[in-house]
Design a protein around this motif. Structure first.
Motif, PDB file in Angstrom:
ATOM      1  N   ALA A 149       0.865  -1.235   0.062  1.00 17.10           N
ATOM      2  CA  ALA A 149       0.177   0.103  -0.034  1.00 17.10           C
ATOM      3  C   ALA A 149       0.895   1.352   0.027  1.00 17.10           C
ATOM      4  CB  ALA A 149      -0.860   0.020   1.375  1.00 17.10           C
ATOM      5  N   VAL A 150       1.955   1.267   0.670  1.00 13.18           N
ATOM      6  CA  VAL A 150       2.695   2.651   1.052  1.00 13.18           C
ATOM      7  C   VAL A 150       3.584   2.887  -0.139  1.00 13.18           C
ATOM      8  CG1 VAL A 150       4.641   3.518   2.457  1.00 13.18           C
ATOM      9  CG2 VAL A 150       2.791   2.324   3.481  1.00 13.18           C
ATOM     10  N   GLU A 151       4.381   1.508  -0.645  1.00 10.72           N
ATOM     11  CA  GLU A 151       5.209   1.608  -1.625  1.00 10.72           C
ATOM     12  C   GLU A 151       4.596   1.952  -3.158  1.00 10.72           C
ATOM     13  OE1 GLU A 151       8.960  -1.218  -0.084  1.00 10.72           O
ATOM     14  OE2 GLU A 151       7.799  -1.492  -1.836  1.00 10.72           O
ATOM     15  N   GLN A 152       3.329   1.469  -3.026  1.00 15.75           N
ATOM     16  CA  GLN A 152       2.737   1.840  -4.478  1.00 15.75           C
ATOM     17  C   GLN A 152       1.734   2.871  -4.420  1.00 15.75           C
ATOM     18  OE1 GLN A 152       1.930  -1.902  -6.880  1.00 15.75           O
ATOM     19  NE2 GLN A 152       2.915  -3.116  -5.355  1.00 15.75           N
ATOM     20  N   ASP A 153       1.797   3.590  -3.340  1.00 12.73           N
ATOM     21  CA  ASP A 153       0.824   4.979  -3.226  1.00 12.73           C
ATOM     22  C   ASP A 153      -0.383   4.843  -3.366  1.00 12.73           C
ATOM     23  OD1 ASP A 153       2.706   7.061  -2.854  1.00 12.73           O
ATOM     24  OD2 ASP A 153       3.002   7.237  -4.894  1.00 12.73           O
ATOM     25  N   TYR A 154      -0.872   3.777  -2.457  1.00 16.98           N
ATOM     26  CA  TYR A 154      -2.085   3.623  -2.492  1.00 16.98           C
ATOM     27  C   TYR A 154      -2.696   4.593  -1.301  1.00 16.98           C
ATOM     28  CZ  TYR A 154      -2.763  -0.091  -5.569  1.00 16.98           C
ATOM     29  OH  TYR A 154      -2.792  -0.900  -6.894  1.00 16.98           O
ATOM     30  N   ASP A 194       4.028   8.242   9.028  1.00 14.40           N
ATOM     31  CA  ASP A 194       4.574   8.084   7.645  1.00 14.40           C
ATOM     32  C   ASP A 194       5.026   6.537   7.618  1.00 14.40           C
ATOM     33  OD1 ASP A 194       4.449  10.100   6.001  1.00 14.40           O
ATOM     34  OD2 ASP A 194       6.564  10.498   5.948  1.00 14.40           O
ATOM     35  N   GLY A 195       4.615   5.965   6.514  1.00 15.44           N
ATOM     36  CA  GLY A 195       4.824   4.426   6.433  1.00 15.44           C
ATOM     37  C   GLY A 195       3.739   3.609   7.032  1.00 15.44           C
ATOM     38  N   PHE A 196       2.774   4.226   7.543  1.00 20.65           N
ATOM     39  CA  PHE A 196       1.743   3.322   7.830  1.00 20.65           C
ATOM     40  C   PHE A 196       0.283   3.716   7.073  1.00 20.65           C
ATOM     41  CE2 PHE A 196       2.204   1.089  12.316  1.00 20.65           C
ATOM     42  CZ  PHE A 196       2.459   0.018  11.731  1.00 20.65           C
ATOM     43  N   ALA A 197      -0.164   2.405   6.369  1.00 21.04           N
ATOM     44  CA  ALA A 197      -1.298   2.882   5.288  1.00 21.04           C
ATOM     45  C   ALA A 197      -2.596   2.968   6.224  1.00 21.04           C
ATOM     46  CB  ALA A 197      -1.353   1.579   4.260  1.00 21.04           C
ATOM     47  N   LYS A 198      -3.424   3.772   5.753  1.00 24.24           N
ATOM     48  CA  LYS A 198      -4.819   3.713   6.381  1.00 24.24           C
ATOM     49  C   LYS A 198      -5.527   2.513   6.212  1.00 24.24           C
ATOM     50  CE  LYS A 198      -8.973   6.493   6.269  1.00 24.24           C
ATOM     51  NZ  LYS A 198      -9.685   7.673   5.978  1.00 24.24           N
ATOM     52  N   LYS A 199      -6.132   1.789   7.241  1.00 27.56           N
ATOM     53  CA  LYS A 199      -7.003   0.690   7.141  1.00 27.56           C
ATOM     54  C   LYS A 199      -8.232   0.771   7.159  1.00 27.56           C
ATOM     55  CE  LYS A 199      -2.814  -1.718   8.122  1.00 27.56           C
ATOM     56  NZ  LYS A 199      -1.957  -0.740   8.498  1.00 27.56           N
ATOM     57  N   VAL A 200      -9.163   0.260   6.347  1.00 26.42           N
ATOM     58  CA  VAL A 200     -10.579   0.392   6.581  1.00 26.42           C
ATOM     59  C   VAL A 200     -11.273  -1.001   6.417  1.00 26.42           C
ATOM     60  CG1 VAL A 200     -10.632   2.811   5.915  1.00 26.42           C
ATOM     61  CG2 VAL A 200     -10.945   1.169   4.332  1.00 26.42           C
ATOM     62  N   LYS A 201     -12.289  -1.259   7.103  1.00 28.08           N
ATOM     63  CA  LYS A 201     -12.938  -2.431   7.047  1.00 28.08           C
ATOM     64  C   LYS A 201     -14.553  -1.838   6.484  1.00 28.08           C
ATOM     65  CE  LYS A 201     -10.669  -4.235  10.913  1.00 28.08           C
ATOM     66  NZ  LYS A 201     -10.808  -4.573  12.369  1.00 28.08           N
ATOM     67  N   PRO A 202     -14.881  -2.052   5.069  1.00 27.56           N
ATOM     68  CA  PRO A 202     -15.946  -1.251   4.767  1.00 27.56           C
ATOM     69  C   PRO A 202     -17.262  -2.176   4.875  1.00 27.56           C
ATOM     70  CG  PRO A 202     -14.365  -1.045   3.066  1.00 27.56           C
ATOM     71  CD  PRO A 202     -13.886  -2.289   4.082  1.00 27.56           C
ATOM     72  N   LEU A 203     -17.162  -3.658   5.198  1.00 25.54           N
ATOM     73  CA  LEU A 203     -18.132  -4.757   5.467  1.00 25.54           C
ATOM     74  C   LEU A 203     -18.571  -4.843   6.956  1.00 25.54           C
ATOM     75  CD1 LEU A 203     -16.962  -7.698   2.944  1.00 25.54           C
ATOM     76  CD2 LEU A 203     -18.080  -5.660   2.537  1.00 25.54           C
ATOM     77  N   TYR A 204     -18.321  -3.896   7.641  1.00 24.24           N
ATOM     78  CA  TYR A 204     -18.626  -4.110   9.082  1.00 24.24           C
ATOM     79  C   TYR A 204     -20.137  -4.116   9.224  1.00 24.24           C
ATOM     80  CZ  TYR A 204     -19.406   0.741  10.363  1.00 24.24           C
ATOM     81  OH  TYR A 204     -20.201   1.997  10.312  1.00 24.24           O
ATOM     82  N   ARG A 205     -20.960  -3.370   8.242  1.00 19.91           N
ATOM     83  CA  ARG A 205     -22.411  -3.376   8.772  1.00 19.91           C
ATOM     84  C   ARG A 205     -23.130  -4.770   8.020  1.00 19.91           C
ATOM     85  NH1 ARG A 205     -24.364   1.472   9.843  1.00 19.91           N
ATOM     86  NH2 ARG A 205     -26.325   1.071   9.280  1.00 19.91           N
ATOM     87  N   LEU A 206     -22.194  -5.603   7.410  1.00 18.53           N
ATOM     88  CA  LEU A 206     -23.006  -6.867   6.765  1.00 18.53           C
ATOM     89  C   LEU A 206     -22.499  -8.146   7.420  1.00 18.53           C
ATOM     90  CD1 LEU A 206     -22.315  -5.585   3.142  1.00 18.53           C
ATOM     91  CD2 LEU A 206     -24.700  -6.000   4.084  1.00 18.53           C
ATOM     92  N   SER A 207     -23.233  -9.098   7.730  1.00 23.05           N
ATOM     93  CA  SER A 207     -23.082 -10.434   8.337  1.00 23.05           C
ATOM     94  C   SER A 207     -22.660 -11.318   7.301  1.00 23.05           C
ATOM     95  CB  SER A 207     -24.325 -10.971   9.165  1.00 23.05           C
ATOM     96  OG  SER A 207     -25.127 -11.370   7.836  1.00 23.05           O
ATOM     97  N   GLU A 208     -21.791 -12.473   7.724  1.00 17.39           N
ATOM     98  CA  GLU A 208     -21.337 -13.541   7.142  1.00 17.39           C
ATOM     99  C   GLU A 208     -22.372 -14.190   6.143  1.00 17.39           C
ATOM    100  OE1 GLU A 208     -19.391 -16.679   9.894  1.00 17.39           O
ATOM    101  OE2 GLU A 208     -17.934 -14.876   9.447  1.00 17.39           O
ATOM    102  N   ARG A 209     -23.408 -14.352   6.814  1.00 17.12           N
ATOM    103  CA  ARG A 209     -24.578 -14.831   5.958  1.00 17.12           C
ATOM    104  C   ARG A 209     -24.814 -14.197   4.679  1.00 17.12           C
ATOM    105  NH1 ARG A 209     -29.998 -13.945   6.937  1.00 17.12           N
ATOM    106  NH2 ARG A 209     -31.358 -15.501   5.646  1.00 17.12           N
ATOM    107  N   GLU A 210     -25.090 -12.717   4.795  1.00 21.64           N
ATOM    108  CA  GLU A 210     -25.358 -11.937   3.959  1.00 21.64           C
ATOM    109  C   GLU A 210     -24.383 -11.815   2.761  1.00 21.64           C
ATOM    110  OE1 GLU A 210     -28.014  -9.193   7.288  1.00 21.64           O
ATOM    111  OE2 GLU A 210     -25.947  -8.483   6.591  1.00 21.64           O
ATOM    112  N   LEU A 211     -23.077 -11.880   3.228  1.00 18.84           N
ATOM    113  CA  LEU A 211     -22.198 -11.782   2.119  1.00 18.84           C
ATOM    114  C   LEU A 211     -22.064 -13.121   1.412  1.00 18.84           C
ATOM    115  CD1 LEU A 211     -19.756 -10.020   4.529  1.00 18.84           C
ATOM    116  CD2 LEU A 211     -20.283  -9.265   2.297  1.00 18.84           C
ATOM    117  N   ALA A 212     -22.478 -14.333   2.033  1.00 18.12           N
ATOM    118  CA  ALA A 212     -22.326 -15.572   1.136  1.00 18.12           C
ATOM    119  C   ALA A 212     -23.309 -15.505   0.160  1.00 18.12           C
ATOM    120  CB  ALA A 212     -22.519 -16.705   2.337  1.00 18.12           C
ATOM    121  N   ALA A 213     -24.409 -14.908   0.806  1.00 20.64           N
ATOM    122  CA  ALA A 213     -25.763 -14.675  -0.085  1.00 20.64           C
ATOM    123  C   ALA A 213     -25.499 -13.918  -1.308  1.00 20.64           C
ATOM    124  CB  ALA A 213     -26.915 -14.325   0.527  1.00 20.64           C
TER     125      ALA A 213
END
Ligand code: Q46
Ligand code: ZN
Length: 312
Positions: A149-154, A194-213
């Motif tokens: 993430a850091v080296e490739q400028d994400y 510097d050197g630590f990428a921002k990290k996010v979890k965009p699926l935190y509102r969805l359950s395992e069952r919903e994602l399998a479906a």
């Protein structure tokens, strides 16, 4: 049972939302939940470059799919751990998704192969350094994702953790009063230094069952079996307990986890406090330059130990 939105035949019932959806309204519901997560937690914008950590499982592939459908610039990053047939199958799923969906949408798949880059598969490496496989794996994956993430400028790194993962983790942290972990648990971890990428979890509102479906309904093929090294008996137990509560009282998981986030938001602006704390504790690793709290980061220590243990 009819769709709550369009009244045609429903294919899935969501007790915690007192709703049922047809295929197209359910897909819309999943996209909506991700869009809400991104907005409410200020995860990223349409101009940001996102790198998604993909494993071949339902959550990460669904995440990559949703982000592309919502019009985000999202590339994939896969770590091939070299765990025999499991790694081969999971890589095949990732490649297939990339070829059929991601690349045609303009995205790129990056691959890191542990056997090539670290010199041995994850099991052999763990044996060399006398550490459990999963902790060795965690160190390498965290390090390589962050580095890519850091080296490739994400601008941001996204992972497929869902509501079940986060609620189980919260339960574990509360049961053991892991205050340090509780402080860090959340859907957005800012790029503290510097050197630590921002990290996010965009699926935190969805359950395992919903994602399998979502994957099944949208014809996304994924690897169903867990990694053979999975020893997370604890996490599985917490998930089971939460599932029992959820069956008795739909919505428990979301009240538990979202309630935690809401309460913390009210108490203080946690990310600011954490950023300051992190900045005070972190400095560049004397070997590789990535941020660490020690003199040498855990990845460099692990690799140095692995090299020492190699005969000759
Ligand atoms: S991939 Fe790695 Fe997990 Fe497999 S070796 Fe353990 S940690 S179980 S998320
Ligand atoms: Zn280092």
């Amino acid at each position: 049972m009819n769709c709550t939105k369009c009244k045609t035949k429903a294919v899935i019932k969501l007790p915690r939302h007192h709703a049922a959806f047809c295929k197209s309204c359910f897909t819309g519901f999943v996209h909506d939940q991700v869009a809400r997560a991104i907005k409410s937690e200020a995860m990223f914008g349409k101009d940001d470059r996102i790198v998604v950590a993909v494993s071949g499982g339902k959550d990460s592939l669904a995440l990559w799919d949703v982000l592309l459908k919502l019009g985000y610039k999202a590339d994939g990053f896969y770590v091939n751990l070299g765990i025999g047939g499991y790694s081969e199958r999971s890589y095949r799923m990732v490649q297939r998704f990339a070829e059929m969906v991601a690349v045609p949408a303009g995205a790129v798949l990056h691959t890191h192969t542990v056997e090539q880059e670290e010199g041995a598969g994850i099991k052999e490496l763990a044996q060399l350094v006398h550490r459990p496989t999963c902790s060795t794996c965690g160190t390498i994956k965290r390090y390589q994702f962050n580095r890519a993430a850091v080296e490739q400028d994400y601008d941001v790194m996204a992972t497929g953790h869902n509501l079940d993962d986060e609620a189980a983790r919260l339960l574990g942290n509360v049961l053991h009063w892991q205050e340090g972990y509780l402080e860090k648990q959340g859907p957005t971890l800012p790029a503290s230094v510097d050197g630590f990428a921002k990290k996010v979890k965009p699926l935190y509102r969805l359950s395992e069952r919903e994602l399998a479906a979502y994957c099944v309904l949208n014809k996304i093929e994924y690897i169903v079996d867990e990694c053979p090294m999975a020893q997370g008996a604890r996490t599985l137990l917490y998930k089971e307990v939460l599932n029992r509560l959820e069956t008795e009282s739909p919505g428990t998981k979301q009240y538990f986890y979202w309630g935690f986030l809401e309460t913390r938001r009210k108490q203080r602006s946690s990310s600011v406090a954490m950023t300051e704390k992190d900045q005070a504790m972190l400095h560049p690793c004397s070997t590789c330059g990535q941020p660490t709290t020690a003199e040498i980061c855990s990845y460099c220590k692990l690799m140095a130990r692995a090299k020492r243990e190699v005969p000759g």
